[in-house]
Design a protein around this motif. Sequence first.
Motif, PDB file in Angstrom:
ATOM      1  N   GLY A 143       0.800  -1.214   0.000  1.00  0.00           N
ATOM      2  CA  GLY A 143       0.000   0.000   0.000  1.00  0.00           C
ATOM      3  C   GLY A 143       0.831   1.261   0.000  1.00  0.00           C
ATOM      4  N   ASN A 144       2.114   1.133   0.352  1.00  0.00           N
ATOM      5  CA  ASN A 144       2.978   2.307   0.477  1.00  0.00           C
ATOM      6  C   ASN A 144       4.329   2.145  -0.217  1.00  0.00           C
ATOM      7  N   THR A 145       4.506   1.120  -1.033  1.00  0.00           N
ATOM      8  CA  THR A 145       5.836   0.837  -1.575  1.00  0.00           C
ATOM      9  C   THR A 145       6.265   1.778  -2.691  1.00  0.00           C
ATOM     10  N   GLY A 146       5.325   2.499  -3.293  1.00  0.00           N
ATOM     11  CA  GLY A 146       5.675   3.382  -4.395  1.00  0.00           C
ATOM     12  C   GLY A 146       5.773   2.698  -5.740  1.00  0.00           C
ATOM     13  N   GLN A 147       5.568   1.419  -5.794  1.00  0.00           N
ATOM     14  CA  GLN A 147       5.657   0.673  -7.054  1.00  0.00           C
ATOM     15  C   GLN A 147       4.261   0.231  -7.491  1.00  0.00           C
ATOM     16  N   VAL A 148       3.745   0.868  -8.518  1.00  0.00           N
ATOM     17  CA  VAL A 148       2.417   0.502  -9.019  1.00  0.00           C
ATOM     18  C   VAL A 148       2.465  -0.935  -9.532  1.00  0.00           C
ATOM     19  N   PRO A 149       1.603  -1.825  -9.040  1.00  0.00           N
ATOM     20  CA  PRO A 149       1.659  -3.229  -9.464  1.00  0.00           C
ATOM     21  C   PRO A 149       1.225  -3.401 -10.920  1.00  0.00           C
ATOM     22  N   ASN A 150       1.719  -4.433 -11.548  1.00  0.00           N
ATOM     23  CA  ASN A 150       1.272  -4.742 -12.912  1.00  0.00           C
ATOM     24  C   ASN A 150      -0.215  -5.089 -12.947  1.00  0.00           C
ATOM     25  N   SER A 151      -0.762  -5.502 -11.823  1.00  0.00           N
ATOM     26  CA  SER A 151      -2.186  -5.843 -11.752  1.00  0.00           C
ATOM     27  C   SER A 151      -3.063  -4.597 -11.674  1.00  0.00           C
ATOM     28  N   VAL A 152      -2.431  -3.431 -11.623  1.00  0.00           N
ATOM     29  CA  VAL A 152      -3.151  -2.152 -11.573  1.00  0.00           C
ATOM     30  C   VAL A 152      -2.753  -1.348 -12.814  1.00  0.00           C
ATOM     31  N   ALA A 153      -3.140  -1.839 -13.968  1.00  0.00           N
ATOM     32  CA  ALA A 153      -2.764  -1.181 -15.223  1.00  0.00           C
ATOM     33  C   ALA A 153      -3.429   0.186 -15.314  1.00  0.00           C
ATOM     34  N   PRO A 154      -2.725   1.187 -15.844  1.00  0.00           N
ATOM     35  CA  PRO A 154      -3.296   2.529 -15.947  1.00  0.00           C
ATOM     36  C   PRO A 154      -4.258   2.664 -17.114  1.00  0.00           C
ATOM     37  N   LEU A 155      -5.145   3.626 -16.994  1.00  0.00           N
ATOM     38  CA  LEU A 155      -6.113   3.920 -18.045  1.00  0.00           C
ATOM     39  C   LEU A 155      -5.428   4.186 -19.378  1.00  0.00           C
ATOM     40  N   ALA A 156      -4.309   4.920 -19.350  1.00  0.00           N
ATOM     41  CA  ALA A 156      -3.633   5.261 -20.603  1.00  0.00           C
ATOM     42  C   ALA A 156      -3.236   4.013 -21.380  1.00  0.00           C
ATOM     43  N   GLU A 157      -2.773   2.993 -20.689  1.00  0.00           N
ATOM     44  CA  GLU A 157      -2.399   1.758 -21.371  1.00  0.00           C
ATOM     45  C   GLU A 157      -3.628   1.056 -21.942  1.00  0.00           C
ATOM     46  N   MET A 158      -4.732   1.098 -21.208  1.00  0.00           N
ATOM     47  CA  MET A 158      -5.968   0.495 -21.712  1.00  0.00           C
ATOM     48  C   MET A 158      -6.427   1.194 -22.984  1.00  0.00           C
ATOM     49  N   LEU A 159      -6.357   2.515 -22.993  1.00  0.00           N
ATOM     50  CA  LEU A 159      -6.779   3.256 -24.182  1.00  0.00           C
ATOM     51  C   LEU A 159      -5.811   3.057 -25.346  1.00  0.00           C
ATOM     52  N   ARG A 160      -4.524   3.062 -25.046  1.00  0.00           N
ATOM     53  CA  ARG A 160      -3.522   2.854 -26.102  1.00  0.00           C
ATOM     54  C   ARG A 160      -3.730   1.516 -26.788  1.00  0.00           C
ATOM     55  N   LEU A 161      -3.981   0.489 -26.003  1.00  0.00           N
ATOM     56  CA  LEU A 161      -4.173  -0.846 -26.564  1.00  0.00           C
ATOM     57  C   LEU A 161      -5.533  -0.995 -27.235  1.00  0.00           C
ATOM     58  N   ASN A 162      -6.377   0.016 -27.092  1.00  0.00           N
ATOM     59  CA  ASN A 162      -7.679   0.016 -27.763  1.00  0.00           C
ATOM     60  C   ASN A 162      -7.739   1.017 -28.906  1.00  0.00           C
ATOM     61  N   GLY A 163      -6.565   1.494 -29.354  1.00  0.00           N
ATOM     62  CA  GLY A 163      -6.542   2.308 -30.551  1.00  0.00           C
ATOM     63  C   GLY A 163      -6.425   3.801 -30.357  1.00  0.00           C
ATOM     64  N   TYR A 164      -6.126   4.258 -29.152  1.00  0.00           N
ATOM     65  CA  TYR A 164      -5.941   5.683 -28.895  1.00  0.00           C
ATOM     66  C   TYR A 164      -4.472   6.075 -29.042  1.00  0.00           C
ATOM     67  N   SER A 165      -4.234   7.340 -29.434  1.00  0.00           N
ATOM     68  CA  SER A 165      -2.923   7.965 -29.268  1.00  0.00           C
ATOM     69  C   SER A 165      -2.917   8.640 -27.904  1.00  0.00           C
ATOM     70  N   THR A 166      -1.776   8.561 -27.198  1.00  0.00           N
ATOM     71  CA  THR A 166      -1.761   9.027 -25.815  1.00  0.00           C
ATOM     72  C   THR A 166      -0.550   9.915 -25.555  1.00  0.00           C
ATOM     73  N   GLY A 167      -0.766  11.056 -24.918  1.00  0.00           N
ATOM     74  CA  GLY A 167       0.318  11.973 -24.601  1.00  0.00           C
ATOM     75  C   GLY A 167       0.157  12.547 -23.202  1.00  0.00           C
ATOM     76  N   ALA A 168       1.266  12.632 -22.468  1.00  0.00           N
ATOM     77  CA  ALA A 168       1.282  13.205 -21.117  1.00  0.00           C
ATOM     78  C   ALA A 168       2.244  14.382 -21.103  1.00  0.00           C
ATOM     79  N   PHE A 169       1.819  15.463 -20.467  1.00  0.00           N
ATOM     80  CA  PHE A 169       2.615  16.688 -20.448  1.00  0.00           C
ATOM     81  C   PHE A 169       2.589  17.286 -19.045  1.00  0.00           C
ATOM     82  N   GLY A 170       3.781  17.656 -18.558  1.00  0.00           N
ATOM     83  CA  GLY A 170       3.858  18.329 -17.267  1.00  0.00           C
ATOM     84  C   GLY A 170       4.407  17.458 -16.165  1.00  0.00           C
ATOM     85  N   LYS A 171       3.730  17.467 -15.043  1.00  0.00           N
ATOM     86  CA  LYS A 171       4.202  16.772 -13.848  1.00  0.00           C
ATOM     87  C   LYS A 171       3.796  15.308 -13.877  1.00  0.00           C
TER      88      LYS A 171
END
Length: 787
Positions: A143-171
Amino acid sequence: MRYSVITILCMTLTLFAGLTTQASAREALDRTVLPIQEPERPTYSELDVRNVETPPLFEVKAPKKAPNIVIVLIDDIGFGGPSTFGGPIQTPTLDMLAAQGITYNNFHTTALCSPTRNALKTGRNHHTANTGSIMESSTGFPGNTGQVPNSVAPLAEMLRLNGYSTGAFGKWHETAAWETSVSGPFDRWPTHQGFDKFYGFIGGETDQWYPLIYDGVIKVTPPKTENYHFTVDMTNQAIQWVKAQQSMTPDKPFLIYFATGAVHAPHHVPKEWIKKYKGKFDEGWDKIREKTMARQKKMGIIPSNTKLPPKPKDIKDWDDLTDDEKRLFTRQAEVFAGFLEQTDHEVGRLIAAIEEIDEMDNTLIFYIAGDNGTSAEGGFVGMYNEMTYFNNVTEKVEDLLPLIDEWGGPQTFPHMAAGWAVAFDSPFMWTKQVASDFGGTRNGMTVHWPNGIKEKGGLRRQFSHVIDIAPTILEAAGLPEPKSVNGTPQTPMEGTSMLYSFNDAGAKERHTTQYFEMFGNRAIYHEGWFARTIHRAPWMAVNMPPLESDTWELFNVQRDFSLAKNLADKYPKKVAELEALFMKEAEKYNALPIDDRVIERMNPAIAGRPDILGDRTTLTLYPGMDGMLENTFMNVKNRSKTITAKVAIPKGGANGVILAQGGRFGGWSLYMKDGKPIYTYNFLGLERYTVESKKAIPEGEATILLDFVYDGGGLGKGGKATLSVNGKAVANGRIEKTQPLIFSADETADVGLDNQTPVAEDIGIGREETRFTGEIHKITLAVKDVK
């Protein structure tokens, strides 16, 4: 070869059938397993390629009419700051989106940046994403290790794998602190967390005038433009990216995550924005707080019966301040307000670019005004240098007054007094870090989507949380929540889609239970009730009370918007029921055991998290090794150290940095000027101690050694520094103070130059001016613990 009409017709029908089959297959894709599996490839018995048709290309496309997504996340601004929510700071872009879309007045974050960001982008609670606090205070507990588990995939990866282009800017601020070196691993960097493009900074904050920027995983130098400012730069990058993306693939939807470093400290903004607020805060934080709540009621943002809770007892009444304090504090607020309005202006430039390419109607925009409440980490008088907070050093009004005219410029790294944080979190009592008060967690949000939202200017009152954003986007895009991503079964999303409320202001609330926890402050929301305990104030870093002694309070938030009336004595059974529910939820989501340590957790040895250098006491450095963040460099604090540099001096002598760590607002540097070796220790930009040789080093091979002997006896003590050349001492002197806990959140350790701002002001600024003009063979850094 000639074909008959019948043959051509048959071939055409075959091709059409193949395309139809492909289209049907695309619509029937199993999107619950990502990446989507390719169909079985055909095999052929025909010898000549001219006798067969090319098989259709398998391509994953987003569902038809899936919207573009823009998530705007402002840093460290609370509910009562922006004009959209009744605040005194003008945010015309946010106002416009609210007028044309819908506004949420019951939306919540986690009370701190990294946890909010990972919760936002995964749809899971922050402890589920192993982000119980910021990356730099991670521990060894689940809960506090700072390492996001592979079992908690981010939304951006879900969208990318579903045909979206994805960009992050800033912090970013979502990568484990020990995973930020050249050795990686890069699994939790933006471009491995679902983003095709990243342009920004990887840590929690950066100097807006001299930022530490990465393009992907490569550190880059900011463009040399007049009056450079990072918020302008990141906006330019986002606009260029989305225009190019739509130019090349106009049918491919995009995701933009636009997370400004503003208005997190340092509060850096051009003077023309500051001037707009001259005199606007002269009446002080108490009047600003009252007037904000009055506007909120008039606008209908909050109920007319809302009461204003008292300020925290540690915050002085404005009328009790001295004239000098008032003069200093009003300037701090003017800078902060200018910073926010400039940031909103840059968001407006991005929105205008999306309008320019005719993508506004089908773009779903979430503009979240704050990843937590306004920050009170500036303490009671503010700070010329925010790093003083992280080193337990208190700044004084008399020391800050001479810097008023420079406040917000490159010569400061400032934060404002905590009284303003309370005012900009109106109508609530507390601020950032306090997860048990809505001043820490309730943030204004607008949602704009012309193709999906009918109402203009509507208000939504349903309870919602940052974990609800990801499932909302999936539903809006017509995408299922995946059960497996990149071969790993997924932890189900814990958020609730908000789509049900987009076109139904009176819809029954669906997110009915939510726990909150941060550094011991904890609470539980359940079906209109809110139970909480205030364990510590944001300015408390040490000497916490026992967790067992905390007193729980109770509020009916359906009748008490601002948490002004504690009902615990009236309903003790309800308090006990909700406290038990908190413990159940906290255990379920890995929020236990509670860890209320703050500054101590910055030390990996105390916190129990990995340290890339482990127990090593020596580090060999070579030319080209620059941009090393503090958490991946040798910890030289509260220790003796030696720096042994093997160099070659050219004819006429050498200039420039040999080895430096930190910058203008704290650090140390071994460098040469006019051929002479010099060592400077910069204590928080407040004091500098310099040891300098009187003689230049002649041409040829040389060994330069800096020996610092730490006094011992605790943290932040001084010591004696001795400079030697080729085995002979050439200078020595006292370093009276050292920084005990942190040099900087973004300034780095560098071989052969001093990135960003300089530790020593007489050496120049930036990479080229500070670059060593001789040759560095290697440097050995060694440390030794002293009791």
